[in-house]
Scaffold this motif. Structure first.
Motif, PDB file in Angstrom:
ATOM      1  N   LEU A 182       0.846  -1.191   0.000  1.00 57.31           N
ATOM      2  CA  LEU A 182       0.000   0.000   0.000  1.00 57.31           C
ATOM      3  C   LEU A 182       0.881   1.240   0.000  1.00 57.31           C
ATOM      4  CD1 LEU A 182      -2.936   1.127   0.223  1.00 57.31           C
ATOM      5  CD2 LEU A 182      -2.586   1.192   2.706  1.00 57.31           C
ATOM      6  N   GLU A 186      -1.935   5.505  -3.154  1.00 55.42           N
ATOM      7  CA  GLU A 186      -3.067   4.580  -3.252  1.00 55.42           C
ATOM      8  C   GLU A 186      -4.024   4.758  -2.082  1.00 55.42           C
ATOM      9  OE1 GLU A 186      -0.700   0.873  -5.470  1.00 55.42           O
ATOM     10  OE2 GLU A 186      -0.867   0.982  -3.274  1.00 55.42           O
ATOM     11  N   LYS A 189      -5.992   8.100  -2.394  1.00 53.54           N
ATOM     12  CA  LYS A 189      -6.982   7.984  -3.465  1.00 53.54           C
ATOM     13  C   LYS A 189      -8.184   7.161  -3.019  1.00 53.54           C
ATOM     14  CE  LYS A 189      -7.515   6.497  -8.282  1.00 53.54           C
ATOM     15  NZ  LYS A 189      -6.838   5.875  -9.450  1.00 53.54           N
ATOM     16  N   LYS A 190      -7.928   6.025  -2.376  1.00 55.04           N
ATOM     17  CA  LYS A 190      -9.004   5.153  -1.907  1.00 55.04           C
ATOM     18  C   LYS A 190      -9.872   5.859  -0.877  1.00 55.04           C
ATOM     19  CE  LYS A 190      -8.008   0.882  -0.795  1.00 55.04           C
ATOM     20  NZ  LYS A 190      -7.541  -0.308  -0.035  1.00 55.04           N
TER      21      LYS A 190
END
Length: 282
Positions: A182, A186, A189-190
């Motif tokens: 991770l 990322e 964004k998630k």
């Protein structure tokens, strides 16, 4: 058009029977009877048959599109959330209520769900000491929001996470570079893109109340500065939140919370009760 869809029926005969809908003659075809050498006669309207095929194709396409939509929305909660094993079964129904304040807390959580289902945007904050059921109710809220929007045929993406655990995973990945499980990009964004974000145990208090690092401050800011709706639970009070998080973060966490925050004062640690019940059942 009929020959295209039914060209395999070389033994067809034109029946004298006429379809009342399409005003075309029925077809008669001989088909084998399963488990027998005999054959049976099947009579049908080729236009009705074609429409049935097209309808089934549409249903399959719709089913595929729904699965794709659910993958991006409804399925997110159970697929991508960070839910401790002891919390996975948490619902409103199994939240233990023994006191007036526990009832008020449960009613508050249910009420917040109704607000969100009715279109409210904005944060929710549940605060109180450790072990009183904040995480339990936060996850129950997430499940109720997730299921209710699905029932409305308006699926939303709902995510339940521990900020501490996400930060831990990112830091562990720094040494792996591109192979990290991770990355910061990322994660941000998630957490930005989901419709409803539930942050469990914000600023987890471990003895000393001290400010988070600049990197952690920036990481949190990148998330909450780009969101309208986040549900927080924490064992920090508002003063402690302002100590742990800088002004720009604490202001965004506490912004617009009038009527959308619950601070528990007298609820005792429920973990002892739950563990006692489990032992007795065992």
């Amino acid at each position: 058009m009929q020959d295209k869809f039914f060209k395999e029926y070389n033994n067809r005969k034109i029946s004298e029977k006429v379809c009342e809908i399409h005003q075309v003659n029925y077809w008669e075809i001989s088909i084998p009877v399963r488990g027998s050498k005999e054959r049976s006669l099947l009579e049908f309207c080729p236009e009705c048959g074609q429409e049935e095929i097209e309808q089934k194709e549409k249903e399959l396409v719709k089913e595929f599109e729904d699965r794709q939509e659910y993958f991006k929305t409804y399925d997110v909660l159970m697929r991508e959330s960070m839910i401790p094993n002891e919390l996975k079964g948490a619902t409103f129904d199994n939240f233990i209520v023994n006191t007036t304040e526990e009832r008020q807390l449960l009613d508050f959580a249910k009420g917040q769900v109704e607000k969100y289902l009715n279109g409210m945007t904005g944060n929710t904050l549940i605060s109180g000491s450790t072990g009183i059921g904040k995480s339990h109710l936060s996850l129950a809220m997430a499940k109720e929001i997730n299921e209710s929007f699905k029932e409305r045929k308006e699926p939303k993406s709902v995510l339940f996470v521990s900020l501490t655990e996400i930060i831990k995973q990112i830091k562990e990945g720094w040494q792996y570079g591109k192979n990290a499980s991770l990355t910061e990009h990322e994660a941000v964004k998630k957490l930005i893109n989901v419709d409803f974000l539930i942050i469990d145990d914000l600023g987890a208090k471990n003895g000393t109340i001290s400010p988070k690092s600049d990197w952690e401050q920036d990481f949190l800011f990148d998330i909450i500065n780009n969101r309208e709706t986040t549900i927080f639970n924490t064992n920090l009070d508002s003063s402690e939140l302002r100590t742990v998080y800088n002004a720009r973060n604490s202001s965004r966490i506490l912004k617009g919370l009038e009527g959308n925050t619950f601070k528990a004062f007298t609820i005792k640690d429920k973990r002892y009760t739950i563990n006692t019940v489990r032992r007795e059942k065992g």
